[in-house]
Scaffold this motif. Structure first.
Motif, PDB file in Angstrom:
ATOM      1  N   MET A  86       0.875  -1.157   0.000  1.00 28.06           N
ATOM      2  CA  MET A  86       0.000   0.000   0.000  1.00 28.06           C
ATOM      3  C   MET A  86       0.922   1.220   0.000  1.00 28.06           C
ATOM      4  N   TYR A  87       0.677   2.129  -0.951  1.00 28.30           N
ATOM      5  CA  TYR A  87       1.536   3.304  -1.117  1.00 28.30           C
ATOM      6  C   TYR A  87       0.784   4.576  -0.740  1.00 28.30           C
ATOM      7  N   PHE A  88       1.523   5.502  -0.163  1.00 30.43           N
ATOM      8  CA  PHE A  88       0.990   6.809   0.203  1.00 30.43           C
ATOM      9  C   PHE A  88       1.977   7.859  -0.290  1.00 30.43           C
ATOM     10  N   GLU A  89       1.530   8.745  -1.194  1.00 24.99           N
ATOM     11  CA  GLU A  89       2.418   9.776  -1.724  1.00 24.99           C
ATOM     12  C   GLU A  89       2.234  11.112  -1.019  1.00 24.99           C
ATOM     13  N   THR A  90       1.072  11.324  -0.425  1.00 33.73           N
ATOM     14  CA  THR A  90       0.784  12.584   0.263  1.00 33.73           C
ATOM     15  C   THR A  90       0.004  12.294   1.542  1.00 33.73           C
ATOM     16  N   LEU A  91      -0.089  13.288   2.396  1.00 33.73           N
ATOM     17  CA  LEU A  91      -0.904  13.157   3.596  1.00 33.73           C
ATOM     18  C   LEU A  91      -2.369  12.948   3.221  1.00 33.73           C
ATOM     19  N   ALA A  92      -2.792  13.551   2.125  1.00 32.30           N
ATOM     20  CA  ALA A  92      -4.166  13.350   1.643  1.00 32.30           C
ATOM     21  C   ALA A  92      -4.407  11.879   1.299  1.00 32.30           C
ATOM     22  N   ASP A  93      -3.408  11.201   0.732  1.00 29.73           N
ATOM     23  CA  ASP A  93      -3.517   9.762   0.454  1.00 29.73           C
ATOM     24  C   ASP A  93      -3.720   8.974   1.746  1.00 29.73           C
ATOM     25  N   VAL A  94      -2.955   9.327   2.762  1.00 28.69           N
ATOM     26  CA  VAL A  94      -3.068   8.632   4.054  1.00 28.69           C
ATOM     27  C   VAL A  94      -4.488   8.788   4.590  1.00 28.69           C
ATOM     28  N   LYS A  95      -4.984  10.001   4.573  1.00 27.44           N
ATOM     29  CA  LYS A  95      -6.331  10.265   5.086  1.00 27.44           C
ATOM     30  C   LYS A  95      -7.392   9.550   4.255  1.00 27.44           C
ATOM     31  N   ALA A  96      -7.245   9.579   2.949  1.00 20.66           N
ATOM     32  CA  ALA A  96      -8.234   8.957   2.062  1.00 20.66           C
ATOM     33  C   ALA A  96      -8.242   7.434   2.187  1.00 20.66           C
ATOM     34  N   ARG A  97      -7.088   6.842   2.435  1.00 16.71           N
ATOM     35  CA  ARG A  97      -6.977   5.381   2.489  1.00 16.71           C
ATOM     36  C   ARG A  97      -7.092   4.820   3.896  1.00 16.71           C
ATOM     37  N   LYS A  98      -7.316   5.687   4.856  1.00 19.12           N
ATOM     38  CA  LYS A  98      -7.422   5.247   6.254  1.00 19.12           C
ATOM     39  C   LYS A  98      -8.464   4.147   6.447  1.00 19.12           C
ATOM     40  N   PRO A  99      -9.671   4.250   5.870  1.00 16.70           N
ATOM     41  CA  PRO A  99     -10.640   3.160   6.040  1.00 16.70           C
ATOM     42  C   PRO A  99     -10.134   1.819   5.492  1.00 16.70           C
ATOM     43  N   ASP A 100      -9.493   1.841   4.330  1.00 12.05           N
ATOM     44  CA  ASP A 100      -8.980   0.597   3.751  1.00 12.05           C
ATOM     45  C   ASP A 100      -7.812   0.056   4.570  1.00 12.05           C
ATOM     46  N   LEU A 101      -6.958   0.937   5.061  1.00 12.55           N
ATOM     47  CA  LEU A 101      -5.845   0.502   5.900  1.00 12.55           C
ATOM     48  C   LEU A 101      -6.363  -0.172   7.160  1.00 12.55           C
ATOM     49  N   ARG A 102      -7.361   0.431   7.785  1.00  9.73           N
ATOM     50  CA  ARG A 102      -7.971  -0.186   8.966  1.00  9.73           C
ATOM     51  C   ARG A 102      -8.597  -1.537   8.632  1.00  9.73           C
ATOM     52  N   ALA A 103      -9.273  -1.608   7.495  1.00  9.81           N
ATOM     53  CA  ALA A 103      -9.929  -2.860   7.089  1.00  9.81           C
ATOM     54  C   ALA A 103      -8.905  -3.969   6.856  1.00  9.81           C
ATOM     55  N   VAL A 104      -7.779  -3.646   6.242  1.00 14.04           N
ATOM     56  CA  VAL A 104      -6.718  -4.636   6.007  1.00 14.04           C
ATOM     57  C   VAL A 104      -6.190  -5.155   7.344  1.00 14.04           C
ATOM     58  N   ILE A 105      -5.914  -4.236   8.258  1.00  5.61           N
ATOM     59  CA  ILE A 105      -5.377  -4.635   9.566  1.00  5.61           C
ATOM     60  C   ILE A 105      -6.375  -5.481  10.332  1.00  5.61           C
ATOM     61  N   LYS A 106      -7.646  -5.079  10.333  1.00  4.54           N
ATOM     62  CA  LYS A 106      -8.673  -5.855  11.031  1.00  4.54           C
ATOM     63  C   LYS A 106      -8.827  -7.240  10.416  1.00  4.54           C
ATOM     64  N   ALA A 107      -8.858  -7.323   9.098  1.00  4.70           N
ATOM     65  CA  ALA A 107      -9.001  -8.626   8.428  1.00  4.70           C
ATOM     66  C   ALA A 107      -7.826  -9.523   8.757  1.00  4.70           C
ATOM     67  N   TRP A 108      -6.610  -8.968   8.775  1.00  2.75           N
ATOM     68  CA  TRP A 108      -5.428  -9.759   9.111  1.00  2.75           C
ATOM     69  C   TRP A 108      -5.523 -10.264  10.544  1.00  2.75           C
ATOM     70  N   CYS A 109      -5.875  -9.386  11.472  1.00  6.40           N
ATOM     71  CA  CYS A 109      -5.993  -9.786  12.883  1.00  6.40           C
ATOM     72  C   CYS A 109      -7.066 -10.842  13.062  1.00  6.40           C
ATOM     73  N   ASP A 110      -8.229 -10.637  12.443  1.00  4.72           N
ATOM     74  CA  ASP A 110      -9.329 -11.608  12.561  1.00  4.72           C
ATOM     75  C   ASP A 110      -8.929 -12.970  11.996  1.00  4.72           C
ATOM     76  N   SER A 111      -8.129 -12.981  10.942  1.00  2.00           N
ATOM     77  CA  SER A 111      -7.740 -14.246  10.324  1.00  2.00           C
ATOM     78  C   SER A 111      -6.684 -14.974  11.126  1.00  2.00           C
ATOM     79  N   ARG A 112      -6.027 -14.296  12.053  1.00  2.80           N
ATOM     80  CA  ARG A 112      -4.959 -14.901  12.848  1.00  2.80           C
ATOM     81  C   ARG A 112      -5.448 -15.433  14.187  1.00  2.80           C
ATOM     82  N   GLU A 113      -6.695 -15.152  14.544  1.00  2.00           N
ATOM     83  CA  GLU A 113      -7.230 -15.606  15.837  1.00  2.00           C
ATOM     84  C   GLU A 113      -7.598 -17.063  15.811  1.00  2.00           C
TER      85      GLU A 113
END
Length: 70
Positions: free
Chosen positions: A43-70
């Motif tokens: 996942m790439y971020f070129e600007t702070l706006a990218d970070v803010k815009a992709r925050k929901p997807d970043l959270r979803a990736v992390i949650k999915a990874w955590c849920d799959s490891r339980e």
């Protein structure tokens, strides 16, 4: 939960690059994870706006990874 979810690439100069070690097998649809290998996705971020815009997807990736490891 054991394992490393992601690493950064300190050699990238013009953007932030997060490498998800098991991104290819993380459940769900994550449109900002890119790459074609059998395990790693990025996942790439070129600007702070990218970070803010992709925050929901970043959270979803992390949650999915955590849920799959339980």
């Amino acid at each position: 939960i054991q394992g490393t979810i992601a690493s950064t690439n300190p050699n990238t100069k013009k953007k932030v690059s997060l490498m998800f070690h098991r991104g290819a097998t993380t459940p769900g649809d994550h449109p900002h994870l890119v790459g074609g290998g059998s395990t790693v996705r990025y996942m790439y971020f070129e600007t702070l706006a990218d970070v803010k815009a992709r925050k929901p997807d970043l959270r979803a990736v992390i949650k999915a990874w955590c849920d799959s490891r339980e």
